[in-house]
Design an enzyme around this catalytic site. Structure first.
Site, PDB file in Angstrom:
ATOM      1  N   ASP A  60       0.820  -1.213   0.000  1.00  0.00           N
ATOM      2  CA  ASP A  60       0.000   0.000   0.000  1.00  0.00           C
ATOM      3  C   ASP A  60       0.851   1.259   0.000  1.00  0.00           C
ATOM      4  O   ASP A  60       2.078   1.218   0.161  1.00  0.00           O
ATOM      5  CB  ASP A  60      -0.893   0.017   1.246  1.00  0.00           C
ATOM      6  CG  ASP A  60      -2.093  -0.900   1.119  1.00  0.00           C
ATOM      7  OD1 ASP A  60      -2.428  -1.293  -0.007  1.00  0.00           O
ATOM      8  OD2 ASP A  60      -2.696  -1.221   2.167  1.00  0.00           O
ATOM      9  N   TYR A 124       7.317 -10.271   5.904  1.00  0.00           N
ATOM     10  CA  TYR A 124       7.170  -8.848   6.229  1.00  0.00           C
ATOM     11  C   TYR A 124       7.737  -8.581   7.617  1.00  0.00           C
ATOM     12  O   TYR A 124       7.646  -9.429   8.513  1.00  0.00           O
ATOM     13  CB  TYR A 124       5.693  -8.436   6.224  1.00  0.00           C
ATOM     14  CG  TYR A 124       5.077  -8.272   4.859  1.00  0.00           C
ATOM     15  CD1 TYR A 124       5.045  -7.032   4.223  1.00  0.00           C
ATOM     16  CD2 TYR A 124       4.517  -9.364   4.200  1.00  0.00           C
ATOM     17  CE1 TYR A 124       4.464  -6.884   2.967  1.00  0.00           C
ATOM     18  CE2 TYR A 124       3.939  -9.230   2.946  1.00  0.00           C
ATOM     19  CZ  TYR A 124       3.913  -7.983   2.336  1.00  0.00           C
ATOM     20  OH  TYR A 124       3.346  -7.833   1.102  1.00  0.00           O
TER      21      TYR A 124
END
Length: 301
Positions: A60, A124
Site C-alpha cells: 500500500d 514482512y
C-alpha cells in the site's frame, strides 16, 4: 525475423513514502505507483513492445520494500541479443536514478514463470518505536520508517504470547480489510513465522540516553490477505497496551468476521516493510553470487 521475448525475474527495493503503493496508477489518479516508475525506466531500453512488470507482492501507500520481485518480458529489435542480467540491472538503475527505487538482482526464467504465483513465501517486518509520548519525539531519521504508539512502553511478553495464536493455518477473515477482491479470495492462510524481537534504530547509539526501544515484528507466509499484516500488528499492539488480552487474539480469529476487528486498531503503513519474496532456486537460470540480496530456496511446494 523478430526474436521471441525473454522473461526475467527482478528483485527490487523502494522507499514507499512518496508512492501510492507498488501497483501502477492511471493518468487520472493523483498518486504514482512504483510500477509506473519501473515501466517508465524500462521503456528507455527500447523494447519492440512496451514492457509490463508483473509484481509479486502488493504493498500500500507508504509501505516500503527491502526486496520485492516482479517478472517482465523483453522483446528486442531483430538482431539484438537478449540482455544479460547485469546489463538489465545497470540499464534499469540508470533510468531510475531520480527515484528511491533500486534493482537488486535479475534472473532469466522460463516463459511460464510467474512472480506472484511461483513464490514460495513472503516475509514482512514491522518496526515499532517505544518510549515516545508524542509524535514530535520520533527521531527525524526514523520518521515514516516506524510506528511509535503513544502512551509509552508496551507489554512485549504479552504481545509475544498473543502472537503464538496467529501461527498455523486459520481463517483470517477478522484480520483482513475488505476490498474488491474479497469475494474471490479464500481467507485461509498459514502463518509459519510470527516473532517479536528487539531491534535497533538508525544511529540510535548516539541518543541512548533517551531510553527509546526499537522492536521488529516478523511474519512469514506463502501469501497474506489485504492489510492482514497491519491488522495483526495493530491487534498485538493493543495487547501490549492492555486493551486486549492475548486470549482475545484467539477469540478474534474464531469470530471470522472483519467487522469484529477493534475500530481504529490497524497499524499505520509507515512501519511496514516487505523483507523478501522466496522462490525455488531451480526455477532460475543463473547462479546467485555469495551474499547477494534476494530470497532463493532449494525447496519447492
Amino acid at each position: 525475423m523478430v526474436s521471441p521475448p525473454t522473461r526475467y525475474l527482478v528483485f527490487f527495493q523502494y522507499f514507499g513514502t512518496k508512492y501510492s503503493g507498488v501497483m501502477e496508477t492511471s493518468a487520472n489518479q493523483s498518486g504514482i505507483g512504483v510500477q509506473n516508475c519501473l515501466e517508465k525506466a524500462a521503456q528507455n531500453l527500447k523494447p519492440v513492445v512496451p514492457i509490463k512488470f508483473h509484481i509479486s507482492s502488493r504493498t500500500d501507500s507508504g509501505v516500503h520494500a527491502l526486496c520485492n520481485a516482479a517478472h517482465l518480458d523483453i522483446q528486442r529489435a531483430p538482431g539484438k541479443p537478449a540482455f544479460q542480467e547485469s546489463e538489465l540491472i545497470r540499464g534499469l538503475n540508470h533510468h531510475l536514478k531520480p527515484e528511491p527505487i533500486r534493482i537488486l538482482s535479475a534472473y532469466r526464467v522460463t516463459s511460464d514463470f510467474h512472480a506472484r504465483f511461483s513464490a514460495l513465501s513472503r516475509t514482512y517486518i514491522y518496526r515499532l518505536l517505544l518510549g515516545c509520548s508524542r509524535r514530535s519525539e520520533i527521531p527525524v531519521f526514523e520518521r515514516d520508517l516506524c510506528w511509535a504508539p503513544l502512551g509509552g512502553y508496551l507489554d512485549v511478553p504479552a504481545m509475544q504470547d498473543a502472537a503464538r495464536f496467529l501461527l498455523g493455518t486459520h481463517d483470517f477473515s477478522t484480520f483482513r480489510s475488505l476490498n474488491s477482491e474479497t469475494p474471490f479470495q479464500s481467507p485461509i492462510r498459514t502463518i509459519v513465522q510470527a516473532e517479536i524481537q528487539p531491534s535497533s534504530g538508525f544511529l540510535a547509539h548516539h541518543y541512548e540516553s533517551r531510553g527509546l526501544e526499537f522492536w521488529e515484528l516478523k511474519f512469514r507466509s506463502k501469501s497474506f490477505l489485504y492489510r492482514q499484516v497491519r491488522r495483526m500488528v495493530g491487534a498485538l499492539v493493543a495487547v501490549g497496551q492492555g486493551k486486549l488480552t492475548p486470549r482475545q487474539i484467539k477469540e478474534l480469529l474464531e469470530l471470522k468476521d472483519a467487522r469484529a476487528f477493534p475500530p481504529h486498531a490497524m497499524a499505520p503503513p509507515a512501519g511496514l516493510f516487505l523483507k523478501c519474496v522466496e522462490y525455488n532456486g531451480a526455477d532460475l537460470h543463473t547462479t546467485r553470487a555469495p551474499g547477494e540480496l534476494g530470497a532463493l530456496s532449494d525447496t519447492s511446494v
